[in-house]
Write an enzyme that holds these catalytic residues in place. Structure first.
Site, PDB file in Angstrom:
ATOM      1  N   THR A  31       0.822  -1.207   0.000  1.00 58.36           N
ATOM      2  CA  THR A  31       0.000   0.000   0.000  1.00 58.36           C
ATOM      3  C   THR A  31       0.861   1.265   0.000  1.00 58.36           C
ATOM      4  O   THR A  31       2.046   1.250   0.322  1.00 58.36           O
ATOM      5  CB  THR A  31      -0.927   0.038   1.228  1.00 58.36           C
ATOM      6  OG1 THR A  31      -0.135   0.136   2.415  1.00 58.36           O
ATOM      7  CG2 THR A  31      -1.812  -1.189   1.293  1.00 58.36           C
ATOM      8  N   ASP A  32       0.200   2.367  -0.356  1.00 58.86           N
ATOM      9  CA  ASP A  32       0.861   3.663  -0.290  1.00 58.86           C
ATOM     10  C   ASP A  32       0.598   4.277   1.082  1.00 58.86           C
ATOM     11  O   ASP A  32       0.039   3.628   1.971  1.00 58.86           O
ATOM     12  CB  ASP A  32       0.390   4.566  -1.436  1.00 58.86           C
ATOM     13  CG  ASP A  32      -1.102   4.861  -1.396  1.00 58.86           C
ATOM     14  OD1 ASP A  32      -1.760   4.675  -0.347  1.00 58.86           O
ATOM     15  OD2 ASP A  32      -1.640   5.286  -2.439  1.00 58.86           O
ATOM     16  N   GLN A  33       0.958   5.530   1.249  1.00 57.44           N
ATOM     17  CA  GLN A  33       0.822   6.205   2.536  1.00 57.44           C
ATOM     18  C   GLN A  33      -0.630   6.307   3.007  1.00 57.44           C
ATOM     19  O   GLN A  33      -0.898   6.410   4.193  1.00 57.44           O
ATOM     20  CB  GLN A  33       1.416   7.612   2.405  1.00 57.44           C
ATOM     21  CG  GLN A  33       2.009   8.142   3.648  1.00 57.44           C
ATOM     22  CD  GLN A  33       2.787   9.421   3.378  1.00 57.44           C
ATOM     23  OE1 GLN A  33       2.603  10.085   2.363  1.00 57.44           O
ATOM     24  NE2 GLN A  33       3.668   9.766   4.299  1.00 57.44           N
TER      25      GLN A  33
END
Length: 145
Positions: free
Chosen positions: A16-18
């Site tokens: 996942t991203d931030q």
């Protein structure tokens, strides 16, 4: 569709991203996982192809993203062998969270020899086994319909 298999996956934090949303390239990794499991489940692990000097190279890949997958989601990768010939395979994929379609994709593969050149899979012992398994599944689907 000749073969279909469902593979469960759980979204890991590293995917996942931030914001906790799955980064787009991870879907292609899941497609590979689904494809390998579909073939393994059919009794045709990639290693069986490779032991005979035959590989399956991706020549085209695409994905349509419909909804985001999020950290810790439990997903199912539904993989289908859509078409096949002695030179080319086409797989389709659906990434599902429960009944919600998150993404769908397609990959096209060609059979290649150890030098990486396109080859006719009928020249390898595994072809007969592969063809039998696919045709048996095709007949089962007709009988169930």
């Amino acid at each position: 569709m000749f073969l279909t298999h469902q593979t469960p996956v759980r979204v890991r934090y590293a995917e996942t991203d931030q914001m906790g949303v799955v980064y787009h390239s991870n879907y292609f990794i899941w497609f590979e996982i689904g494809r390998a499991e579909l073939l393994r489940n059919a009794g045709l692990a990639y290693t069986t192809f490779e032991e005979q000097g035959l590989a399956v190279a991706v020549v085209d890949a695409g994905c349509r993203y419909r909804r985001p997958a999020l950290y810790d989601d439990q997903l199912v990768i539904e993989t289908s062998l859509e078409s096949f010939s002695s030179r080319k395979l086409t797989f389709t994929y659906k990434v599902l969270r429960a009944d919600t379609l998150l993404a769908e994709g397609t990959t096209i593969h060609v059979f290649v020899d150890r030098t990486g050149r396109s080859t006719d899979a009928r020249n390898y012992p595994i072809w007969k086994e592969f063809e039998e398994i696919v045709n048996e599944n095709k007949e089962s689907e007709k009988a169930e319909a």
